[in-house]
Design an enzyme around this catalytic site. Structure first.
Site, PDB file in Angstrom:
ATOM      1  N   GLU A  34       0.832  -1.191   0.000  1.00 30.76           N
ATOM      2  CA  GLU A  34       0.000   0.000   0.000  1.00 30.76           C
ATOM      3  C   GLU A  34       0.875   1.252   0.000  1.00 30.76           C
ATOM      4  OE1 GLU A  34      -2.511   3.003   0.204  1.00 30.76           O
ATOM      5  OE2 GLU A  34      -3.144   0.959  -0.290  1.00 30.76           O
ATOM      6  N   ARG A 108     -17.417   4.161   4.683  1.00 32.62           N
ATOM      7  CA  ARG A 108     -16.338   3.451   3.977  1.00 32.62           C
ATOM      8  C   ARG A 108     -15.176   3.117   4.911  1.00 32.62           C
ATOM      9  NH1 ARG A 108     -14.823   2.897  -1.484  1.00 32.62           N
ATOM     10  NH2 ARG A 108     -16.712   4.014  -2.063  1.00 32.62           N
ATOM     11  N   TYR A 214     -28.322   9.027   2.465  1.00 35.96           N
ATOM     12  CA  TYR A 214     -28.642   7.903   3.335  1.00 35.96           C
ATOM     13  C   TYR A 214     -27.833   8.004   4.623  1.00 35.96           C
ATOM     14  CZ  TYR A 214     -24.510   5.924   0.897  1.00 35.96           C
ATOM     15  OH  TYR A 214     -23.272   5.726   0.333  1.00 35.96           O
ATOM     16  N   ASP A 294     -11.588  -1.773  -9.284  1.00 36.32           N
ATOM     17  CA  ASP A 294     -11.520  -0.673 -10.246  1.00 36.32           C
ATOM     18  C   ASP A 294     -10.358  -0.809 -11.227  1.00 36.32           C
ATOM     19  OD1 ASP A 294     -13.759   0.536  -9.271  1.00 36.32           O
ATOM     20  OD2 ASP A 294     -12.725   2.148  -8.202  1.00 36.32           O
TER      21      ASP A 294
END
Length: 411
Positions: A34, A108, A214, A294
């Site tokens: 990462e 998230r 939401y 993605d």
């Protein structure tokens, strides 16, 4: 190849850590690389629709999902200026029976955190950016900006729409600006629910624009996604700052409930970005390298499936590697056969929802709204955004499909 194979995952976002967890549960050794200095996700909401919830449950995260999530009552389509209901799809009461799992709204960062649980510290390297991939006879090598490299039986590119791994395999091609820009913000809620935000997944549809709101964090905050058509290119960065004034100006004339919500946004926590897209790929894997999320299938957020598709990919790839444990090529072929048709359809139908949500002429809107009403008259549980086929899919049944395909091939 055996379950002792070594897998390198480039990218520690939701797809990357979902794969690391899936592989670990399958007994396969995985290392995550990462570029950030720690795990973490930016502040935004994400919808964990039933198809994704089934995978999280299979990964042992059902209780954790319930802890961090919010169950909306319904999915509601609303007209932009008068709040008239265009459709009303029940969720909380019917999703488990119709689709096999609940429909959750989560933050998230909370989702990322539960997926990271159990990944050993010695299987993660931070502050490393991939610069390219080299293919060997039966291995692949990931190269990093600090001069280090990592050799593995399989390298997986989970490094997003600007994937260096994909570029190494297929050459660098630019993504396409779609003509849509998007704002995001999260509004803390002192008393739930707010009188002007119903406890639903609300889709507000207007001319050349739409807004989704939401609750997340168990109802302690409201997530805002506001999309507007813009001919001007907007950066892809999710951290491009905006202002409350810019957001309000872009949606001038919208219903008071929307404007009240926008007025409560934190002026320091409003961001905007351009929506970019790619056509579906015809191949994800080459040699000992493949793609996920993605990196393989970037999609517009209009079906709320970006994170869900990456989580499905992760489960299926780990299952394929485990099931076809003696043949990497067969495992990757099975992975693509299971995933590419589905993700390509989601990509293309998400584009179409962008058009549907933004209709401008009275004739087009009248026809769309009549279609909504007719669908719900025929079936009160009809999903207004026509996503039944998305929610009913069960990635966790992929091993059964692998076994069936093998029987057919050897018959």
């Amino acid at each position: 190849m055996s379950k002792s194979l070594r897998v390198g995952i480039v990218g520690g976002g939701i797809g990357g850590v979902a794969l690391a967890r899936s592989l670990r549960l399958s007994g396969i050794d995985a290392y995550v690389f990462e570029r950030a200095n720690a795990f973490g996700e930016i502040g935004a909401g994400v919808q964990m629709t039933p198809n994704a919830a089934k995978v999280l449950r299979a990964l042992g995260l059902g209780e954790e999902l319930a802890r961090i999530g919010f169950l909306p009552n319904a999915m509601v389509g609303r007209n932009w200026d008068d709040a008239r209901e265009l459709f009303h799809t029940p969720l909380r009461e019917v999703c488990p029976s119709l689709f096999g799992a609940d429909f959750w709204h989560v933050h998230r960062a909370d989702l990322h955190a539960i997926l990271c649980e159990g990944i050993p510290a010695d299987r993660v390297r931070f502050n490393v950016s991939c610069t390219g991939i080299t293919q060997l006879k039966d291995k692949a090598v990931a190269h990093f900006s600090d001069g280090t490299q990592f050799e593995a039986d399989l390298i997986v590119g989970a490094d997003g729409i600007h994937s260096v791994v994909r570029d190494s395999l297929w050459g660098k091609t630019p993504s396409q600006y779609t003509g849509h820009m998007c704002w995001r913000a999260v509004v803390p809620v002192e008393q739930h629910p707010l009188p002007f935000v119903s406890p639903d997944a609300s889709f507000w549809m207007g001319p050349k624009a739409h807004i989704v709101t939401y609750y997340v964090k168990g109802g302690a905050a409201v997530n805002i996604v506001a999309v507007n058509e813009s001919a001007n290119w907007v950066t892809e960065s999710w951290t491009e700052p905006s202002t409350r004034e810019e957001l309000l100006a872009a949606f001038e004339g919208w219903h008071d409930n929307i404007l009240h919500l926008f007025e409560k946004t934190d002026a320091q926590q409003i961001f905007k970005w351009g929506l970019f897209d790619r056509d579906p790929m015809t191949q994800w894997s080459k040699g000992n390298v493949t793609l996920l999320g993605d990196a393989a299938h970037p999609m517009l957020p209009f079906l709320s499936q970006g994170a869900a598709m990456a989580i499905e990919d992760a489960y299926v790839l780990a299952a394929a590697l485990s099931h076809f444990s003696s043949d990497l090529n067969e495992a990757l072929n099975a992975y693509e056969a299971e995933r590419r048709p589905r993700t390509a359809r989601v990509q293309l139908e998400a584009r179409e929802r962008g058009r549907t949500y933004h209709l401008s002429t009275p004739e087009e809107k009248r026809k769309r709204d009549e279609d909504f009403q007719n669908a719900q008259t025929k079936d009160p549980n009809a999903v207004g955004i026509k996503a039944e086929w998305v929610y009913s899919y069960d990635a966790t049944a992929c091993v059964e499909r692998f076994s069936e395909s093998t029987k057919v091939a050897t018959a």
